[in-house]
Motif scaffolding. Structure first.
Motif, short mmCIF file in Angstrom:
data_model
loop_
_atom_site.label_atom_id
_atom_site.label_comp_id
_atom_site.label_asym_id
_atom_site.label_seq_id
_atom_site.Cartn_x
_atom_site.Cartn_y
_atom_site.Cartn_z
N UNK A 1 0.83 -1.21 0.00
CA UNK A 1 0.00 0.00 0.00
C UNK A 1 0.86 1.25 0.00
N UNK A 2 1.90 1.25 0.83
CA UNK A 2 2.80 2.39 0.86
C UNK A 2 3.53 2.54 -0.47
N UNK A 3 3.92 1.42 -1.06
CA UNK A 3 4.57 1.47 -2.35
C UNK A 3 3.66 2.03 -3.43
N UNK A 4 2.36 1.70 -3.37
CA UNK A 4 1.40 2.24 -4.34
C UNK A 4 1.28 3.75 -4.21
N UNK A 5 1.18 4.23 -2.96
CA UNK A 5 1.11 5.68 -2.75
C UNK A 5 2.39 6.36 -3.20
N UNK A 6 3.53 5.74 -2.92
CA UNK A 6 4.81 6.31 -3.35
C UNK A 6 4.92 6.35 -4.88
N UNK A 7 4.36 5.33 -5.54
CA UNK A 7 4.40 5.31 -7.00
C UNK A 7 3.62 6.48 -7.59
#
Length: 282
Positions: free
Chosen positions: A206-212
């Motif tokens: 989830x954090x990676x998706x927001x960072x993307x």
């Protein structure tokens, strides 16, 4: 429910400060610590929401602002999704290598952490310049690929850290039990380590998706890629002196885009519900 309450609270704080705050903002000496409350700096909430349903321009065939923002957001979402997938592959791959060989963890982990200190807004044009020189047969590097690569650069870090912590989470007694069953490395990985990593991996995804999404928006601004929400952020911000409420449209769109990206990963949680238990933050 709580999300709506939070949005309402922010709107009330916005309007409350606009009502009682000084026109030039709160200043301490020569330093302004709170923004101006003029309509140019802080439009009313209802003006910003109302502007979303008005045409982007005065042209007869102009789309409503919300539609233009939605189309740009979909473009950015597709690029961010591609970057997220690359980030997942790279992040999980690095985690597997670091879990398998401790010397690899000692050698790679400091560099993975150090990689996130590079200023993205300066790094993006370099990536675009390098990518434009790549030609392999009929394949030609596209500008959106540079944006996706930068999005993956931000996405892989939390995924790598979360996956590593999850893969290392099984207790020694469990790994020894697998050894007594004569289970090899791959059997232990599939039957024990991957299921144990799920509670750590889902928050990291989830954090990676927001960072993307953040990486894609910043890269669009830095590289000048047309069609995405990062580009219209700059374009509409330049028109804010004459139409201040318009500039907030793409800002709202970027916020919703990040929420959609992070929320979409929750679908994985439904699929992996048997392994979730209590999610752990890396």
């Amino acid at each position: 429910m709580w999300g709506l309450a939070g949005i309402l609270a922010i709107a009330l704080l916005w309007e409350g400060y606009k009502l009682v705050g000084p026109a030039n903002g709160v200043e301490v000496g020569d330093l302004r610590i709170m923004p101006r409350t003029t309509d140019l700096a802080m439009p009313h909430v209802w003006d910003m929401l109302g502007r979303l349903f008005e045409p982007v321009t005065r042209a007869d065939d102009a789309l409503p602002l919300w539609a233009a923002v939605a189309l740009a957001a979909l473009t950015t979402l597709g690029i961010a999704a591609a970057g997220w997938l690359v980030g997942v592959v790279v992040g999980v791959g690095l985690a597997l290598v670091m879990q398998r060989w401790r010397i690899a963890e000692w050698g790679l982990l400091p560099w993975i952490v150090l990689s996130q200190t590079v200023p993205l807004i300066a790094f993006a044009p370099i990536v675009k310049s390098w990518g434009s020189r790549i030609e392999i047969g009929a394949f030609e590097w596209q500008d959106w690929m540079s944006v996706a690569l930068i999005a993956s650069y931000l996405a892989f870090f939390p995924i790598a850290i979360g996956a590593l912590k999850g893969l290392q989470s099984p207790d020694r007694i469990h790994t020894e039990l697998m050894e007594t069953y004569a289970a090899g490395y791959w059997q232990t990985l599939v039957k024990l380590r991957f299921p144990a990593a799920v509670p750590y991996l889902l928050p990291a995804l989830r954090l990676g998706a927001a960072n993307a999404v953040i990486g894609a928006v910043v890269a669009e601004v830095s590289t000048g890629l047309q069609g995405g929400i990062g580009r219209i952020l700059i374009q509409f911000a330049g028109q804010a002196s004459g139409d201040p409420a318009k500039a907030w449209g793409p800002i709202f769109g970027a916020i919703v885009l990040g929420l959609v990206a992070a929320g979409s990963v929750a679908l994985l949680g439904v699929i992996l519900s048997n392994y979730r238990r209590n999610e752990e933050h890396a």
